[in-house]
Design a protein around this motif. Structure first.
Motif, mmCIF file in Angstrom:
data_model
loop_
_atom_site.group_PDB
_atom_site.id
_atom_site.type_symbol
_atom_site.label_atom_id
_atom_site.label_comp_id
_atom_site.label_asym_id
_atom_site.label_seq_id
_atom_site.Cartn_x
_atom_site.Cartn_y
_atom_site.Cartn_z
ATOM 1 N N ASP A 37 38.392 -76.120 27.518
ATOM 2 C CA ASP A 37 37.857 -75.068 26.647
ATOM 3 C C ASP A 37 38.306 -73.690 27.126
ATOM 4 O OD1 ASP A 37 36.568 -76.886 24.977
ATOM 5 O OD2 ASP A 37 34.676 -76.767 26.081
ATOM 6 N N PHE A 38 38.285 -73.485 28.442
ATOM 7 C CA PHE A 38 38.750 -72.213 28.988
ATOM 8 C C PHE A 38 40.257 -72.069 28.789
ATOM 9 C CE2 PHE A 38 34.640 -71.973 30.961
ATOM 10 C CZ PHE A 38 34.421 -70.616 31.103
ATOM 11 N N GLU A 39 40.993 -73.146 29.007
ATOM 12 C CA GLU A 39 42.445 -73.110 28.829
ATOM 13 C C GLU A 39 42.809 -72.809 27.376
ATOM 14 O OE1 GLU A 39 44.917 -73.181 31.114
ATOM 15 O OE2 GLU A 39 43.321 -73.154 32.600
ATOM 16 N N GLU A 40 42.056 -73.396 26.457
ATOM 17 C CA GLU A 40 42.305 -73.153 25.036
ATOM 18 C C GLU A 40 42.055 -71.680 24.683
ATOM 19 O OE1 GLU A 40 40.007 -74.448 21.028
ATOM 20 O OE2 GLU A 40 40.529 -76.110 22.376
ATOM 21 N N MET A 41 40.982 -71.119 25.226
ATOM 22 C CA MET A 41 40.670 -69.705 24.975
ATOM 23 C C MET A 41 41.747 -68.807 25.582
ATOM 24 S SD MET A 41 38.909 -67.400 23.609
ATOM 25 C CE MET A 41 37.769 -68.543 22.894
ATOM 26 N N ARG A 42 42.185 -69.140 26.767
ATOM 27 C CA ARG A 42 43.240 -68.377 27.441
ATOM 28 C C ARG A 42 44.508 -68.387 26.591
ATOM 29 N NH1 ARG A 42 47.047 -70.344 30.652
ATOM 30 N NH2 ARG A 42 48.039 -69.017 32.165
ATOM 31 N N GLU A 43 44.873 -69.557 26.096
ATOM 32 C CA GLU A 43 46.073 -69.679 25.265
ATOM 33 C C GLU A 43 45.919 -68.875 23.975
ATOM 34 O OE1 GLU A 43 49.794 -70.625 23.864
ATOM 35 O OE2 GLU A 43 49.006 -70.813 25.896
ATOM 36 N N LEU A 44 44.759 -68.932 23.359
ATOM 37 C CA LEU A 44 44.519 -68.180 22.123
ATOM 38 C C LEU A 44 44.712 -66.682 22.348
ATOM 39 C CD1 LEU A 44 43.490 -68.000 19.155
ATOM 40 C CD2 LEU A 44 41.186 -67.861 20.121
#
Length: 146
Positions: A37-44
Motif C-alpha cells: 500500500d505504501f509502495e503503491e502510494m509512493r509510485e502514484l
C-alpha cells in the motif's frame, strides 16, 4: 470510491515527494516484504513528476515501470532527515531503556500501572540519565559487575 484531486505548487509537490519517500522508507526499511500500500502510494506520487518539472529529482525505470528518486536526491534526504532522526531517537531510547533498568532495580519487574510515586521516580531517573549523557556522552556508561 471517491477520487481526490490536489492542486499544488512545484514546491509543495516536491515536499509531498519528500514526505511520501521518507514515510515509505521508514515503514519498509526494516521489513523483508514491502508494504505494498505504501509502495503503491509512493509510485502514484512519483509518477507525476514531469507535471511539476522535477525531471532532475525523479527517474522512471522503464524496464520495471517504476519511478524512483534520483540517487543524489535520495542520499540528500536520508542524510538530512534520517541521520538526524536516528541520532535523536538513539539518545531518547537509550535514556528510556536505562530508566527502565533503574525502575526495575528500585521497584522490581513492572506489575500493572505505575503509581504516582513510580511516575515521579521515572521522570527523575530520565532527567538524571539524560543530564549525565549530555555531559559525558556514552564514555561514562559502565556495565561491568561491581
Amino acid at each position: 470510491m471517491a477520487s481526490v484531486h490536489l492542486e499544488m505548487t512545484e514546491k509543495q509537490y516536491k515536499k509531498l515527494i519528500e514526505a511520501v519517500y521518507l514515510g515509505t522508507w521508514m515503514v519498509n526499511s526494516t521489513k523483508m516484504d514491502l508494504d505494498e500500500d505504501f509502495e503503491e502510494m509512493r509510485e502514484l506520487v512519483l509518477s507525476n513528476y514531469n507535471q511539476a518539472g522535477l525531471d532532475d529529482l525523479v527517474v522512471h525505470q522503464k524496464e520495471m515501470d517504476i519511478h524512483d528518486l534520483d540517487v543524489d536526491f535520495e542520499s540528500k534526504l536520508l542524510d538530512t532527515y534520517v541521520e538526524e532522526y536516528d541520532e535523536f531517537s538513539f539518545w531518547d531510547k537509550l535514556v528510556e531503556k536505562l530508566a527502565d533498568k533503574e525502575m526495575v532495580k528500585q521497584f522490581g519487574a513492572p506489575k500493572g500501572e505505575m503509581t504516582e510515586e513510580m511516575m515521579e521516580k521515572r521522570i527523575q531517573f530520565e532527567e538524571q540519565i539524560g543530564q549525565k549523557l549530555e555531559e559525558s556522552g556514552i564514555t561514562e556508561l559502565d556495565f561491568t559487575e561491581k
